[in-house]
Enzyme design. Structure first.
Site, short mmCIF file in Angstrom:
data_model
loop_
_atom_site.label_atom_id
_atom_site.label_comp_id
_atom_site.label_asym_id
_atom_site.label_seq_id
_atom_site.Cartn_x
_atom_site.Cartn_y
_atom_site.Cartn_z
N ASP A 1 -0.21 5.11 0.88
CA ASP A 1 -0.46 6.08 1.95
C ASP A 1 -0.44 5.41 3.33
O ASP A 1 -1.23 4.49 3.59
CB ASP A 1 -1.82 6.76 1.74
CG ASP A 1 -1.79 7.69 0.54
OD1 ASP A 1 -1.04 8.68 0.59
OD2 ASP A 1 -2.50 7.41 -0.44
N ASP B 1 0.86 -1.17 0.00
CA ASP B 1 0.00 0.00 0.00
C ASP B 1 0.91 1.23 0.00
O ASP B 1 2.08 1.15 0.38
CB ASP B 1 -0.87 -0.03 1.26
CG ASP B 1 -1.63 1.25 1.48
OD1 ASP B 1 -2.40 1.65 0.59
OD2 ASP B 1 -1.43 1.88 2.54
N ASP C 1 -1.40 -0.74 6.17
CA ASP C 1 -1.43 -0.01 7.44
C ASP C 1 -2.84 0.22 7.96
O ASP C 1 -3.02 0.84 9.00
CB ASP C 1 -0.73 1.34 7.30
CG ASP C 1 -1.56 2.33 6.51
OD1 ASP C 1 -1.92 2.02 5.36
OD2 ASP C 1 -1.87 3.41 7.04
#
Length: 215
Positions: free
Chosen positions: A11, A9, A166
């Site tokens: 961001d 991922d 995250d």
């Protein structure tokens, strides 16, 4: 089964952009005499719905707000906060180890290519990735489409690919695509529920990639 590919991922995972974006929105809400509840932020983090959700909530709390007028101001503040931001600690070591071992690399992000690609270049890590899949061309997380597209682009099977995320929305997407998922929460997401992840690390520096791959 050997690991042939890693999919990250963007961001909050490769770089902690989410802290800057959250700070910018908090400043907007406070400028209009109200607070942004973190629960509302957590509900949309890791998806494509952040901006419309924030404007909708702000309109509820501060009637008369003009989203068109605020959009460029908020965007400029985010970019200002990101000017000195680098990759998360340990990310470059993971990428370098993967390249040394011949492991393919991809990014799978719900954000647009216009956001992700310039940041990858600015961070100095764009050259590591064999493919960058973004939410302007694929259905956003928690839908698995981005991860399925990454597997297709890398030509690797799900059972030989690790995902790094995250947010719980991201973990859901990776697991739905059949990948083993390593959650590496940041300061914004560390309090969320990551029970669906296969491994949870407090940071990329907590365990070298070699140790993770030997599990």
């Amino acid at each position: 089964m050997p690991t042939r590919a890693l999919v990250f991922d963007f961001d909050g995972t490769l770089a902690d952009t989410e802290s800057a974006v959250l700070q910018a929105w908090q400043e907007v809400f406070r400028a209009h005499g109200t607070e942004l509840p973190l629960e509302a932020w957590y509900a949309v983090i890791g998806t494509q719905h952040t901006t419309p959700a924030m404007f909708a909530l702000l309109a509820e709390r501060a009637p008369g707000v003009d989203p068109d007028a605020l959009r460029p101001v908020t965007k400029a503040r985010v970019h200002e906060l990101l000017e000195t931001l680098g990759p998360r600690d340990g990310v470059e070591s993971y990428l370098e180890t993967a390249r040394t071992q011949g492991i393919k690399l991809a990014v799978a992000s719900s954000s647009s290519g216009a956001w992700v690609n310039p940041h990858l270049e600015r961070l100095g890590i764009a050259g590591y990735f064999d493919a960058v899949l973004t939410g302007d061309l694929h259905r956003a997380k928690p839908d698995p489409d981005l991860y399925l597209a990454a597997l297709d682009a890398l030509r690797t099977p799900a059972n030989e690919t690790l995902a790094f995320e995250d947010t719980p929305h991201g973990v859901t997407a990776a697991k739905a695509a059949g990948l083993t998922c390593v959650a590496v929460p940041n300061a914004i997401t560390e309090r969320l529920d990551f029970r669906q992840a296969d491994v949870v690390l407090p940071s990329f520096t907590a365990k070298p990639l070699e140790a993770l791959l030997s599990r």
